[in-house]
Write a protein that holds these residues in place. Sequence first.
Motif, short mmCIF file in Angstrom:
data_model
loop_
_atom_site.label_atom_id
_atom_site.label_comp_id
_atom_site.label_asym_id
_atom_site.label_seq_id
_atom_site.Cartn_x
_atom_site.Cartn_y
_atom_site.Cartn_z
N GLY A 350 -12.71 -3.60 -0.12
CA GLY A 350 -12.68 -2.26 0.45
C GLY A 350 -11.88 -2.16 1.74
N VAL A 351 -11.52 -3.30 2.33
CA VAL A 351 -10.71 -3.29 3.55
C VAL A 351 -9.24 -3.25 3.17
CG1 VAL A 351 -10.07 -4.55 5.63
CG2 VAL A 351 -12.45 -4.54 4.86
N GLY A 352 -8.53 -2.24 3.62
CA GLY A 352 -7.10 -2.13 3.35
C GLY A 352 -6.28 -2.72 4.47
N GLY A 365 -10.04 1.43 6.08
CA GLY A 365 -11.19 1.22 5.21
C GLY A 365 -12.36 2.07 5.66
N GLU A 380 -5.64 4.44 10.18
CA GLU A 380 -5.53 2.98 10.21
C GLU A 380 -5.44 2.57 11.66
OE1 GLU A 380 -2.02 1.63 8.18
OE2 GLU A 380 -0.66 2.59 9.59
#
Length: 503
Positions: A350-352, A365, A380
């Motif tokens: 789930g962490v971009g 995220g 971000e």
Amino acid sequence: MIDIISGVLATADSTPGRTALIAPDGASVTYGALRDRLLTVAHALHDTDDFGVLFAVRPGPDAVALALGAVAAGGTLVLADPGLAPEVFAGRMAHTRPRWVLAESLLYLLSGPLKGVARRRGLVLPNLREPFPGARHLYTGPWLPGVPRGALRLDGLPAVPGGPLAGGLPAVPGGPGVGGRVTSDQAAVVAFTSGTTERPKGVVHTRRSLAAGLRLFTEAVPLGPGDVVHTDQFILGLPALIAGATWSMPGRGDYASELARRGATHAFSVPVRLHALLERTPRLPATLRCLLLGAAPAPPAVLRRARQAAPAADILSVYAMTEALPIAVASAEDKLAATGGDLLGAPLPGVGVRVADDGELFVNGPHLARGYLGDPPLTEVATGDLVRLDADGRLVLLGRKKDMILRDGVNIYPGVYEPAIAALPGVGEAAVVGLPDPDTGDEEVVLALTATAGYDEKLVRKALPDLMDAPALPDRIVTLAELPRKGRSDKLDRAAIRRLVAR
């Protein structure tokens, strides 16, 4: 997604007699007692809309009840570091204007009647009595001189035991909207990372973003009833409470002995502190199943010693930042086997992540903070770290883009302090640099400056606590004939300065 407040209350409702907290002095607090204290605080602080709460309480059961109770009531915790320079503290208060102050009675004493004594011992504290007109006060501990007239005492609040859950969130009598419910988008915490008096940089987390961060953590490090998590970090202690485990809070005794005495299964440490601990105690208790390292890079020497000290435990290094907790987790074995940089691990589910053309890492995220105080929402966040992705999609740290120093797990931003130092009598220019220790990863903080007529190092040292936060105060002051510069912009050449001031 479970909420940080309803998660704790649900655990308390199902197992009220289980030990929730072990205080720094070793005293135990049950889940039922924590729930009652939390709801009592929420009832005392309830307001008709969102409100700020200045929070200055050391880790302990009272701190947990106050923090959770304030958020349950619809408040936003504004975290106050007692080591802040007074001018920086005043600047932050001007931007947050909290309606409540939650603090220890000792801080009122040391920032008021005993301010001179505290200063002579190197402790400069902001005055908590009047951060701005109209603030109400709730304090812990015994009454001491300096506590404002009319302040409420935590132990004197009328008890409000029990409390229903509604829609997954706690219903708080007289809460936001008068009897309404707070939402997951409520601002829960403002944590300042840096900033001057004019432009404080406060990270705003919501209940939703904090809950997402806690979920990421528990997926990476599963917890359950019977586990004992030894830490002073809320972001690690709260998952323990939601999971029905016991949150053990470090005291002032020997760390390894405390782990053994409390039967700790999980523990957290900053690498430099673990290095010092293992110098004294080369073995850690056999009960330890997981040792977490964070707040600073974990050098190979520390990881090797940790594996020797706790051979049966998982040694994990957590990569995170205030704006996004956590980002990645890597085991000691993987970090030691990696080459070409410091392995941070694969981004958690789930962490971009995005790596810019210059190598800087950007993160997004559900755990991302809402934004910075007074700024538009974040989509971000720039980490300031230079990374690459290896063949397995794991993040590898190559260096820093920011002029940032890490000491004892605290981020120090030189540019915040250098202008004020350079304005002192007898100082021409000033630069704050860090010299890393290859074994511990911790950095020595050195103030390099040029001297003009009337320079006196003793007077400079005396003035620094009013200009710098306590963690940033230099270990050494070095005078140079000039500060080296580079490029067309004539920027300070910090690498050259580090070479000149190295021992």
